[in-house]
Design a protein around this motif. Sequence first.
Motif, PDB file in Angstrom:
ATOM      1  N   TRP A  11       0.803  -1.222   0.000  1.00 21.75           N
ATOM      2  CA  TRP A  11       0.000   0.000   0.000  1.00 21.75           C
ATOM      3  C   TRP A  11       0.837   1.273   0.000  1.00 21.75           C
ATOM      4  O   TRP A  11       0.323   2.356   0.312  1.00 21.75           O
ATOM      5  N   HIS A  12       2.105   1.174  -0.374  1.00 19.74           N
ATOM      6  CA  HIS A  12       2.943   2.387  -0.523  1.00 19.74           C
ATOM      7  C   HIS A  12       4.204   1.999  -1.288  1.00 19.74           C
ATOM      8  O   HIS A  12       5.092   1.343  -0.734  1.00 19.74           O
ATOM      9  N   VAL A  13       4.293   2.410  -2.542  1.00 18.81           N
ATOM     10  CA  VAL A  13       5.489   2.045  -3.318  1.00 18.81           C
ATOM     11  C   VAL A  13       5.833   3.141  -4.320  1.00 18.81           C
ATOM     12  O   VAL A  13       4.947   3.819  -4.849  1.00 18.81           O
ATOM     13  N   HIS A  14       7.125   3.303  -4.553  1.00 15.47           N
ATOM     14  CA  HIS A  14       7.632   4.235  -5.572  1.00 15.47           C
ATOM     15  C   HIS A  14       8.142   3.421  -6.746  1.00 15.47           C
ATOM     16  O   HIS A  14       9.120   2.685  -6.600  1.00 15.47           O
ATOM     17  N   LEU A  15       7.473   3.568  -7.882  1.00 19.54           N
ATOM     18  CA  LEU A  15       7.872   2.788  -9.061  1.00 19.54           C
ATOM     19  C   LEU A  15       8.691   3.615 -10.052  1.00 19.54           C
ATOM     20  O   LEU A  15       9.196   3.069 -11.027  1.00 19.54           O
ATOM     21  N   VAL A  37       0.597   3.381  -5.754  1.00 20.90           N
ATOM     22  CA  VAL A  37       1.763   3.987  -6.395  1.00 20.90           C
ATOM     23  C   VAL A  37       1.863   5.468  -6.014  1.00 20.90           C
ATOM     24  O   VAL A  37       0.922   6.234  -6.230  1.00 20.90           O
ATOM     25  N   MET A  38       3.006   5.843  -5.468  1.00 19.58           N
ATOM     26  CA  MET A  38       3.196   7.224  -5.018  1.00 19.58           C
ATOM     27  C   MET A  38       3.388   8.164  -6.218  1.00 19.58           C
ATOM     28  O   MET A  38       3.945   7.771  -7.244  1.00 19.58           O
ATOM     29  N   PRO A  39       2.932   9.427  -6.051  1.00 20.73           N
ATOM     30  CA  PRO A  39       2.858  10.357  -7.185  1.00 20.73           C
ATOM     31  C   PRO A  39       4.053  11.293  -7.311  1.00 20.73           C
ATOM     32  O   PRO A  39       4.000  12.231  -8.111  1.00 20.73           O
ATOM     33  N   VAL A  98      -5.051  10.446  -2.154  1.00 17.15           N
ATOM     34  CA  VAL A  98      -4.243  11.661  -2.358  1.00 17.15           C
ATOM     35  C   VAL A  98      -3.138  11.661  -1.315  1.00 17.15           C
ATOM     36  O   VAL A  98      -3.375  11.322  -0.148  1.00 17.15           O
ATOM     37  N   LYS A  99      -1.939  12.033  -1.738  1.00 21.07           N
ATOM     38  CA  LYS A  99      -0.767  11.994  -0.842  1.00 21.07           C
ATOM     39  C   LYS A  99      -0.303  13.399  -0.493  1.00 21.07           C
ATOM     40  O   LYS A  99      -0.042  14.210  -1.386  1.00 21.07           O
ATOM     41  N   TYR A 100      -0.199  13.658   0.801  1.00 20.19           N
ATOM     42  CA  TYR A 100       0.327  14.951   1.267  1.00 20.19           C
ATOM     43  C   TYR A 100       1.804  14.811   1.630  1.00 20.19           C
ATOM     44  O   TYR A 100       2.175  13.954   2.446  1.00 20.19           O
ATOM     45  N   GLU A 173       1.580   7.382   6.721  1.00 21.83           N
ATOM     46  CA  GLU A 173       2.467   6.531   5.923  1.00 21.83           C
ATOM     47  C   GLU A 173       3.790   6.287   6.644  1.00 21.83           C
ATOM     48  O   GLU A 173       4.288   7.150   7.368  1.00 21.83           O
ATOM     49  N   HIS A 174       4.346   5.109   6.387  1.00 21.13           N
ATOM     50  CA  HIS A 174       5.639   4.701   6.961  1.00 21.13           C
ATOM     51  C   HIS A 174       5.824   5.212   8.384  1.00 21.13           C
ATOM     52  O   HIS A 174       6.787   5.921   8.681  1.00 21.13           O
ATOM     53  N   VAL A 175       4.876   4.824   9.254  1.00 16.82           N
ATOM     54  CA  VAL A 175       4.969   5.239  10.661  1.00 16.82           C
ATOM     55  C   VAL A 175       6.324   4.770  11.213  1.00 16.82           C
ATOM     56  O   VAL A 175       6.753   3.647  10.963  1.00 16.82           O
ATOM     57  N   THR A 245       5.512  -0.940   1.715  1.00 14.51           N
ATOM     58  CA  THR A 245       6.973  -1.128   1.764  1.00 14.51           C
ATOM     59  C   THR A 245       7.739   0.188   1.703  1.00 14.51           C
ATOM     60  O   THR A 245       8.847   0.284   2.179  1.00 14.51           O
ATOM     61  N   ASP A 246       7.130   1.229   1.067  1.00 11.68           N
ATOM     62  CA  ASP A 246       7.868   2.449   0.742  1.00 11.68           C
ATOM     63  C   ASP A 246       9.132   2.122  -0.043  1.00 11.68           C
ATOM     64  O   ASP A 246      10.147   2.808   0.084  1.00 11.68           O
ATOM     65  N   SER A 247       9.057   1.064  -0.832  1.00 11.61           N
ATOM     66  CA  SER A 247      10.214   0.720  -1.671  1.00 11.61           C
ATOM     67  C   SER A 247      10.519   1.901  -2.588  1.00 11.61           C
ATOM     68  O   SER A 247       9.641   2.403  -3.282  1.00 11.61           O
TER      69      SER A 247
END
Length: 347
Positions: A11-15, A37-39, A98-100, A173-175, A245-247
């Motif tokens: 539920w959190h990845v940078h591609l 997918v993060m923006p 939406v990501k802040y 995110e990513h606590v 993962t915040d990969s």
Amino acid sequence: MKIEIPTPDDWHVHLRDDAMLDAVVGYTARRFRYAMVMPNLAAPITSSTDAAAYRDRIVAAAPADAPDFRPVMTLYCSPLVDLDDLRRGVAEGVVKAVKYYPAGATTNSEAGGASMSDFLDLFETLAELDVRLLVHAESTDPAIDIFDREAAFIERELIPVSDRLPELGITLEHVSTRAGVAFVDERSQAAATVTPHHLAQERSDLLADGMRPDLYCKPVINSADDRDALIAAATSGRADFFLGTDSAPHPTTAKYGPKAKAGVFNAAYGLEVVAEVFHQAGALENLAAFTSTNGASVYDVEASTNSVTLERTEIDADVATTFTTKAGDEVVLFGADVATRWRVTND
Ligand SMILES: [Zn+2]
């Protein structure tokens, strides 16, 4: 030691994009089903048209042997987001969240906000549409110690907005701290993603025995006490903590230098790292909740009916420790030391 779980979601990845997208998407697509997918591309994704085009590039780059893979898209919270376009994107199923980002907090966050209170109209729209706000909770105040920045952001920014809009769903995110866990504890509107690296490492791992740029990320990996709070929350089985993962791949040329870029590439072995944390905590029975069912339920989708099997072995397997993109960039795979002891198979 063997366990079968529904196919996990990330539920959190940078591609990323271009050659880096081509190189990393298979790691996520073969291992996970949904991928949020993060923006934060170099040009941030701020419209449903941008989001749909990026989703098309991701799907085109994904390998053919990953039919379960479902990238879902986020918009970057910025003054450029048009509320009618947001409504349309949500109605068409293009925009999932939406990501802040606080401006300047992490990679490609320059377009982020100076304060959450500048976006109350957008947040009200999200609440009305029942779309979650994803928050990078990290103060950028230079007067605040780096290890206290999540707590400071929660107190100064997140709590006032949460109080004002109690119907807004918020994913922290990513606590990375006990303070972050406490925020989720206190509010039914809040949930949190937890990364493999924040579960498995603490700041002495980062700094005590030679500074390790491959563990440098934002929010920075915090104290052992904070890590213990994350492990307790993640392994408890409770419904409001789940895997993101915040990969975030960076080439070694950007990692090994006078100023390391923030980000850990863990799409390859993040699941093994998480399984090892649960194994060490004696909580493998709650692994599926964390990796596969809690997040699905927060995002209102069914958990996967497919499954993967994880087996912990006593034999060290040979695993790759890096990959190289077509553009010649080398990226280090987080968790290779743990992955030698786990075998993961799609059923
Ligand atoms: Zn991220």
